[in-house]
Design a protein around this motif. Structure first.
Motif, PDB file in Angstrom:
ATOM      1  N   MET A   1     -16.396  -0.501  -4.737  1.00 38.15           N
ATOM      2  CA  MET A   1     -15.198   0.033  -4.082  1.00 38.15           C
ATOM      3  C   MET A   1     -14.094   0.271  -5.128  1.00 38.15           C
ATOM      4  SD  MET A   1     -13.491  -1.675  -0.718  1.00 38.15           S
ATOM      5  CE  MET A   1     -14.755  -1.942   0.478  1.00 38.15           C
ATOM      6  N   ASN A   2     -13.467   1.452  -5.114  1.00 39.58           N
ATOM      7  CA  ASN A   2     -12.384   1.652  -6.075  1.00 39.58           C
ATOM      8  C   ASN A   2     -11.078   1.058  -5.535  1.00 39.58           C
ATOM      9  OD1 ASN A   2     -11.089   3.493  -4.386  1.00 39.58           O
ATOM     10  ND2 ASN A   2     -12.285   5.210  -5.191  1.00 39.58           N
ATOM     11  N   GLN A   3     -10.001   1.169  -6.351  1.00 37.45           N
ATOM     12  CA  GLN A   3      -8.738   0.502  -6.011  1.00 37.45           C
ATOM     13  C   GLN A   3      -8.151   0.989  -4.689  1.00 37.45           C
ATOM     14  OE1 GLN A   3      -7.365  -2.050  -7.442  1.00 37.45           O
ATOM     15  NE2 GLN A   3      -8.986  -2.104  -8.974  1.00 37.45           N
TER      16      GLN A   3
ATOM     17  N   GLU B   1      -9.794   2.491  -2.167  1.00 37.81           N
ATOM     18  CA  GLU B   1     -10.654   2.050  -1.053  1.00 37.81           C
ATOM     19  C   GLU B   1     -10.403   0.575  -0.722  1.00 37.81           C
ATOM     20  OE1 GLU B   1     -14.360   5.123  -1.899  1.00 37.81           O
ATOM     21  OE2 GLU B   1     -14.436   3.088  -2.699  1.00 37.81           O
ATOM     22  N   LYS B   2     -10.205  -0.198  -1.770  1.00 40.92           N
ATOM     23  CA  LYS B   2      -9.971  -1.632  -1.584  1.00 40.92           C
ATOM     24  C   LYS B   2      -8.691  -1.862  -0.770  1.00 40.92           C
ATOM     25  CE  LYS B   2      -9.564  -5.301  -4.647  1.00 40.92           C
ATOM     26  NZ  LYS B   2      -9.158  -5.540  -5.982  1.00 40.92           N
ATOM     27  N   TRP B   3      -7.675  -1.126  -1.156  1.00 41.69           N
ATOM     28  CA  TRP B   3      -6.385  -1.280  -0.455  1.00 41.69           C
ATOM     29  C   TRP B   3      -6.495  -0.787   0.993  1.00 41.69           C
ATOM     30  CZ3 TRP B   3      -2.447   2.738   0.548  1.00 41.69           C
ATOM     31  CH2 TRP B   3      -1.297   2.198   1.100  1.00 41.69           C
TER      32      TRP B   3
ATOM     33  N   ASP C   1      -9.073  -0.658   2.823  1.00 38.88           N
ATOM     34  CA  ASP C   1      -9.879  -1.626   3.555  1.00 38.88           C
ATOM     35  C   ASP C   1      -9.029  -2.833   3.994  1.00 38.88           C
ATOM     36  OD1 ASP C   1     -12.560  -2.288   4.420  1.00 38.88           O
ATOM     37  OD2 ASP C   1     -12.375  -3.981   3.020  1.00 38.88           O
ATOM     38  N   GLU C   2      -8.215  -3.328   3.067  1.00 37.49           N
ATOM     39  CA  GLU C   2      -7.330  -4.463   3.372  1.00 37.49           C
ATOM     40  C   GLU C   2      -6.383  -4.121   4.521  1.00 37.49           C
ATOM     41  OE1 GLU C   2      -6.633  -5.832  -1.033  1.00 37.49           O
ATOM     42  OE2 GLU C   2      -4.706  -5.681   0.063  1.00 37.49           O
TER      43      GLU C   2
ATOM     44  N   GLN D   1      -8.170  -3.937   7.837  1.00 39.12           N
ATOM     45  CA  GLN D   1      -8.468  -5.274   8.385  1.00 39.12           C
ATOM     46  C   GLN D   1      -7.271  -5.810   9.160  1.00 39.12           C
ATOM     47  OE1 GLN D   1     -11.044  -7.674   7.249  1.00 39.12           O
ATOM     48  NE2 GLN D   1     -12.174  -6.265   5.957  1.00 39.12           N
TER      49      GLN D   1
ATOM     50  N   THR E   1      -6.591   2.094 -11.793  1.00 34.67           N
ATOM     51  CA  THR E   1      -6.175   0.699 -11.580  1.00 34.67           C
ATOM     52  C   THR E   1      -5.167   0.643 -10.430  1.00 34.67           C
ATOM     53  OG1 THR E   1      -4.165   0.642 -12.903  1.00 34.67           O
ATOM     54  CG2 THR E   1      -6.236   0.445 -14.103  1.00 34.67           C
ATOM     55  N   ASP E   2      -4.881  -0.567 -10.013  1.00 33.07           N
ATOM     56  CA  ASP E   2      -3.946  -0.803  -8.916  1.00 33.07           C
ATOM     57  C   ASP E   2      -2.530  -0.348  -9.272  1.00 33.07           C
ATOM     58  OD1 ASP E   2      -3.365  -1.914  -6.399  1.00 33.07           O
ATOM     59  OD2 ASP E   2      -2.471  -3.666  -7.394  1.00 33.07           O
TER      60      ASP E   2
END
Ligand code: OXD
Ligand code: MN
Length: 589
Positions: A1-3, A5-7, A9-10, A13, A163-164
């Motif tokens: 998962m890239n940055q 997608e990660k965010w 996803d969070e 949730q 990056t983030d």
């Protein structure tokens, strides 16, 4: 998962949407979102969009907001630096941990039953060294479509992010529109804006005020540039073909959009539009200041806009080029299915519904359109768009104007003696309040550089940052203050404004080119009567005297007001400002 997608996803949730939709910013997608807004999504029981008359207003759609959600809510806007002093007295402050836990509570499950739109976009031209990559999440199609107009939205932005720290995050949900649960929170160090409870442009289009001014001003402090609430225009002298680029800061609803699209009343001059709200200013490789407009759209106040006041805007609104144009909270002429607002050309239509959808009764003395009714239209629709608009380097700046709306005491135009005096003039500027923010007391409020609601850090440090440009380059532009709104003893405006403002812009260019002198006053340099081209106006020598009058008692009081306002910044105030204040006190006793 890239940055990203990660965010995403969070956030999913936490907010629990039914669906997640990644926008690509295409026209096809905008059609689809409009369709969803007409058929599926609702606000307060009303569809999000209504199609307007596509013959007279091609590509135009109407949006009616929640009735409590019509303007920026400054009292619910927070800048959450870890240290309160960094936010300063000009911002509401909450500790980032407290703000996060409050927003987490408000956002828990807030997208249930809804679609979460993920919008990747650039502020600035993707090839500009000054541009920034951003991603906004929202749960309303109106915001997704508006962002397509206002920004360069495209999935290719995602390729720039590894990056983030590479992107600015905007998390937005309209929640249940409860004004008691409405917050616009900024986390400058995390490059994050989190906004709940409002769909209004200034609160919900997070690339605009929230990022491009509040967060960006903080980045500018750290990186050596300025994010400003300014118009960018090019003024072409037709004879020489020279174009002079000028920046102008005015608070909301002081005619910035009209200035940005000015139709010159002086033959021999033409104004080119580059921006009507935000300028990012950097020192260029040659030492001059260069400005870019990070936006691609115009989000302007509709009432008062007409063929008389801003013909280029009327053309843009009806151009039917870039899809779509949005009209929010105007009235509607139900016979023609056209938007209507106070000040529009022609007769008042017989059958109007007001901005809340009720039949409008003219005799009741209420406004049909909300005074802060807005249009959202692509800058590419503008017949006056500068050919430099997409230049990644920006345009070199010849002069900066800082103004406000004052019915008395402030002269039409004043040139600062030098950069530091000019910065002081900008910092002491006040303006009468308007409808663009909810709950402001009527009267004059100090609004330094028109940035009071938008500076993402302590304004004492902001003034110092402006002054620091003296050490960064010796090619700084001249600074001027303007007031188009001075009235006579009968309350009538003395200056014609609008297209006649070119007469002042011409004087500014003549000053930049050392073509004319100026008269020295305690406030700065003002034009000599004979240096202003006033042909074809009613501005006689007598009116000129009144437009430039400096009254001792008024200025004694003004100086006290300025001192009182500035005193809240206390030890963070630059030394230079104390000198300037003392000079004012000495002049007006
Ligand atoms: C705006 C504002 O909407 O300044 O531009 O409020
Ligand atoms: Mn603005």
């Amino acid at each position: 998962m890239n940055q990203v997608e990660k965010w995403v996803d969070e956030v999913a949730q936490l907010t629990k949407p039914d669906k997640i939709y990644w926008c690509d910013g295409s026209e096809e997608e905008a059609h689809k979102l409009i369709e969803i807004g007409i058929k599926e999504e609702k606000i307060n029981g009303n569809p999000i969009f209504k199609e307007l008359n596509q013959t007279s207003w091609p590509t135009a759609y109407y949006h009616r907001s929640h009735p409590t959600d019509v303007a920026r809510t400054e009292h619910l806007t927070y800048v959450c630096h870890p240290d309160r002093n960094l936010a300063g007295p000009n911002n509401n402050w909450m500790h980032p941990d407290d703000a996060k836990s409050l927003m987490t509570k408000l956002s828990d499950g807030c997208m249930k039953g809804k679609t979460m739109y993920v919008l990747p976009y650039m502020m600035g031209h993707p090839q500009s060294p000054y541009a920034k990559a951003c991603v906004q999440i929202t749960d309303v199609s109106y915001v997704a479509v508006s962002m397509r107009i206002m920004t360069r939205m495209s999935k290719t932005v995602l390729d720039k992010i590894s990056t983030d720290r590479d992107f600015v995050k905007g998390l937005h949900s309209v929640g249940d529109f409860d004004p008691n649960k409405r917050f616009i929170m900024h986390f400058p160090d995390e490059h994050l804006v989190w906004s709940v409870g409002s769909g209004y442009g200034g609160n919900a289009l997070l690339g605009k005020k929230c990022f491009s001014l509040r967060i960006a001003s903080w980045l500018g402090l750290k990186e050596g540039w300025l994010a400003e609430h300014m118009v960018i225009i090019g003024i072409e002298e037709l004879e020489t073909k020279n174009v002079y680029y000028i920046l102008a800061a005015f608070p909301s609803a002081c005619g910035k959009t009209n200035l940005a699209m000015l139709e010159s009343k002086l033959p021999g001059y033409r104004v080119w539009t580059l921006g009507d709200d935000i300028a990012w200013i950097n020192v260029g490789p040659d030492g001059q200041l260069y400005a870019i407009n990070p936006e691609t759209g115009l989000f302007g106040v509709a009432p008062g806009t007409s063929m008389k006041t801003n013909p280029n805007m009327m053309y843009s609104l009806k151009a039917g080029k870039f899809f779509p144009t949005l009209i929010t909270n105007s009235a509607i002429d139900i016979d023609k299915n056209e938007p209507w607002w106070e000040g529009l050309d022609g007769e008042i239509p017989k059958n109007l519904v007001d901005w809340q959808g009720n039949a409008w009764d003219q005799t009741k003395n209420s406004k049909a359109a909300h005074p802060n009714a807005r249009f959202t239209v692509s800058i590419y629709n503008s017949p006056t768009l500068s050919k430099e608009f997409d230049n990644p380097k920006g345009v070199p700046i010849s002069a900066i104007i800082i103004g406000g709306r004052r019915s008395d005491r402030i002269p039409l135009i004043v040139e600062g003696f030098n950069w530091s005096h000019g910065v002081f003039m900008g910092a002491r500027t006040g303006s009468e309040t308007t409808a663009a923010a909810i709950g402001l007391k009527p009267g004059v409020r100090r609004d330094p550089m028109a940035m009071l609601p938008f500076c993402g850090y302590n304004m004492g440090d902001y003034f110092k940052h402006w002054l620091s440009f003296q050490t960064r380059t010796n090619r700084l532009p001249k600074i001027f203050t303007a007031n188009w709104f001075r009235t006579d003893e009968n309350g009538n405006f003395m200056w014609p404004g609008f297209g006649d403002n070119i007469r002042i812009l011409k004087w500014i260019i003549d000053r930049v080119n050392n073509k004319v002198g100026a008269k020295e006053t305690p406030l700065g340099l003002i034009p000599k009567f004979e240096d202003l081209n006033l042909e074809g106006t009613n501005v006689t020598k007598d009116v000129y005297e009144k437009l430039f009058a400096i009254n001792n008692d008024e200025w004694k009081q003004e100086t006290e007001d300025i001192e009182q306002f500035l005193s809240q910044f206390d030890k963070r105030l630059p030394e230079e400002f104390f000198d300037e204040l003392n000079k004012l006190k000495f002049s007006f006793k």
